[in-house]
Design a protein around this motif. Structure first.
Motif, mmCIF file in Angstrom:
data_model
loop_
_atom_site.group_PDB
_atom_site.id
_atom_site.type_symbol
_atom_site.label_atom_id
_atom_site.label_comp_id
_atom_site.label_asym_id
_atom_site.label_seq_id
_atom_site.Cartn_x
_atom_site.Cartn_y
_atom_site.Cartn_z
ATOM 1 N N GLU A 33 -53.068 -11.728 70.712
ATOM 2 C CA GLU A 33 -53.671 -12.689 69.856
ATOM 3 C C GLU A 33 -53.951 -14.434 70.829
ATOM 4 O O GLU A 33 -52.848 -15.010 71.370
ATOM 5 C CB GLU A 33 -52.800 -13.201 68.964
ATOM 6 C CG GLU A 33 -53.278 -13.997 67.802
ATOM 7 C CD GLU A 33 -52.309 -14.027 66.586
ATOM 8 O OE1 GLU A 33 -51.140 -14.469 66.780
ATOM 9 O OE2 GLU A 33 -52.850 -14.258 65.402
ATOM 10 N N VAL A 34 -55.161 -14.342 71.003
ATOM 11 C CA VAL A 34 -55.518 -15.619 71.686
ATOM 12 C C VAL A 34 -55.799 -16.982 70.988
ATOM 13 O O VAL A 34 -55.499 -18.105 71.646
ATOM 14 C CB VAL A 34 -56.875 -15.445 72.468
ATOM 15 C CG1 VAL A 34 -57.636 -16.525 73.100
ATOM 16 C CG2 VAL A 34 -56.861 -14.106 73.262
ATOM 17 N N LEU A 35 -56.172 -16.962 69.582
ATOM 18 C CA LEU A 35 -56.188 -18.044 68.874
ATOM 19 C C LEU A 35 -55.381 -17.721 67.543
ATOM 20 O O LEU A 35 -55.574 -17.004 67.048
ATOM 21 C CB LEU A 35 -57.708 -18.403 68.289
ATOM 22 C CG LEU A 35 -58.719 -18.729 69.448
ATOM 23 C CD1 LEU A 35 -60.177 -19.026 68.960
ATOM 24 C CD2 LEU A 35 -58.275 -19.922 70.494
ATOM 25 N N GLY A 52 -56.244 -28.157 78.421
ATOM 26 C CA GLY A 52 -55.294 -27.271 78.233
ATOM 27 C C GLY A 52 -55.113 -26.194 79.385
ATOM 28 O O GLY A 52 -56.196 -26.303 79.999
ATOM 29 N N ALA A 53 -54.108 -25.694 79.676
ATOM 30 C CA ALA A 53 -53.933 -24.814 80.695
ATOM 31 C C ALA A 53 -54.910 -23.595 80.561
ATOM 32 O O ALA A 53 -55.430 -23.082 79.432
ATOM 33 C CB ALA A 53 -52.566 -24.205 80.770
ATOM 34 N N GLY A 57 -56.906 -20.549 75.592
ATOM 35 C CA GLY A 57 -57.869 -20.105 74.495
ATOM 36 C C GLY A 57 -58.890 -20.772 74.445
ATOM 37 O O GLY A 57 -59.776 -20.896 73.150
ATOM 38 N N LYS A 58 -59.170 -21.999 75.194
ATOM 39 C CA LYS A 58 -60.008 -22.967 75.011
ATOM 40 C C LYS A 58 -61.864 -22.421 74.835
ATOM 41 O O LYS A 58 -62.504 -22.433 74.088
ATOM 42 C CB LYS A 58 -60.125 -23.995 76.194
ATOM 43 C CG LYS A 58 -58.833 -24.516 76.191
ATOM 44 C CD LYS A 58 -58.824 -25.858 77.558
ATOM 45 C CE LYS A 58 -59.111 -25.131 78.839
ATOM 46 N NZ LYS A 58 -58.113 -24.048 79.368
ATOM 47 N N ASP A 228 -52.596 -25.325 73.450
ATOM 48 C CA ASP A 228 -51.572 -24.642 74.343
ATOM 49 C C ASP A 228 -51.240 -23.366 73.606
ATOM 50 O O ASP A 228 -50.922 -23.189 72.337
ATOM 51 C CB ASP A 228 -50.427 -25.558 74.097
ATOM 52 C CG ASP A 228 -49.293 -24.981 74.881
ATOM 53 O OD1 ASP A 228 -49.515 -24.632 76.393
ATOM 54 O OD2 ASP A 228 -47.953 -24.594 74.391
ATOM 55 N N LYS A 229 -51.498 -22.303 74.572
ATOM 56 C CA LYS A 229 -51.065 -20.982 73.733
ATOM 57 C C LYS A 229 -51.832 -20.682 72.438
ATOM 58 O O LYS A 229 -51.233 -20.243 71.487
ATOM 59 C CB LYS A 229 -49.654 -20.551 73.692
ATOM 60 C CG LYS A 229 -49.013 -20.684 75.117
ATOM 61 C CD LYS A 229 -47.443 -20.364 75.188
ATOM 62 C CE LYS A 229 -46.786 -20.707 76.424
ATOM 63 N NZ LYS A 229 -45.387 -21.169 76.401
#
Ligand code: ADP
Ligand code: MG
Length: 258
Positions: A33-35, A52-53, A57-58, A228-229
């Motif tokens: 699950e990405v978003l 974001g890292a 999910g950007k 984030d995540k």
């Protein structure tokens, strides 16, 4: 269905409707699950930077905005039209939403001008002469009018990315999405691309920019979003987000750029 192009930014401004409004957006790839339920609005003329890292999910989020990825759940309204509804006209939508990728995605076997006129001629049925006139205006605005007939393969990375921006502008989009537009560039040419983006923002273009260029985020954006995540952890004015981050995760992320 209302024609997005004719209802336009003016209608959105009149009703104080955000240009884009996202609610509860979810996207998984297989079991990943990405978003995980993204809520975000972008008002006309706003510049929103997403930081974001890697892996947060950007890119997936940006790609959902123009349906390069199909959301699993949630809603995306563009001018009040629900893009997740079945009757949404994806092709029309993509004319209105310009996208610039890290890797340029230009056609290397065509010259600069043909890259810029291809979509207006084929998708918008613009005459070749009119498309070239529009393209020359945008190539001039990114400082590349002298390269109109150059082969794309001979350009530097910074020039390629400026062509990619001009090409997107040739469709007269209502919003521009940038996915790490300077991440593939040598440090000394990052500035020329950021300068073009800075000018576009000053001209009032609505922009969503995924970037690791914190100085750009700080000085050009109206809002900065920290992902984030798969969630939006913070969404604030740059002075607030950089000066007084609320979450430990944000502080940790920002400390890498000090
Ligand atoms: P970011 O842009 O923040 O680095 P991405 O949206 O590219 O993050 O990726 C988030 C996660 O989703 C990563 O773990 C990535 O490997 C995964 N991912 C992205 N696109 C796909 C895809 N098409 N298929 C499978 N996994 C994907
Ligand atoms: Mg990415």
């Amino acid at each position: 269905m209302a024609d997005i192009a004719t209802t336009g930014t003016a209608a959105a401004a009149q009703t104080n409707e955000p240009l884009i409004r996202v609610e509860g957006l979810r996207k998984s790839f297989g079991s990943l699950e990405v978003l995980k339920g993204i809520d975000l609005s972008v008002n006309p003329g706003e510049v929103v930077t997403i930081i974001g890292a890697s892996g947060s999910g950007k890119s997936t989020f940006l790609r959902c905005l123009n349906l390069l990825e199909t959301p699993d759940a949630g809603h995306i309204w563009f001018h009040g039209q629900d893009l997740t509804a079945e009757r949404c006209n994806i092709n029309k939508l993509r004319e209105d939403i310009g996208m610039v990728f890290q890797g340029f995605n230009l056609f290397n076997n065509m010259d600069v001008l043909d890259n810029c006129t291809l979509a207006p001629v084929t998708l918008k049925k613009m005459s070749k002469a009119e498309a070239e006139k529009v393209a020359m205006e945008h190539l001039t605005s990114v400082g590349l009018e002298k390269f109109a007939h150059a082969a794309v393969g001979r350009l530097s990375g910074g020039q390629k990315q400026r062509v990619a921006i001009a090409r997107a502008l040739c469709m007269n989009p209502q919003i521009m999405l940038f996915d790490e537009p300077t991440s593939a560039l040598d440090p000394e040419i990052v500035g020329e691309v950021l300068e073009v983006m800075r000018k576009l923002a000053a001209d009032g273009m609505t922009m969503v920019v995924v970037t690791h260029e914190m100085a750009f985020a700080r000085t050009v954006s109206d809002r900065v979003v920290f992902m984030d995540k798969g969630v939006v952890l913070e969404d604030a004015a740059p002075a607030e987000l950089f000066g007084n981050p609320k979450h430990q995760r944000t502080r940790e992320f920002l400390s890498r750029y000090l």
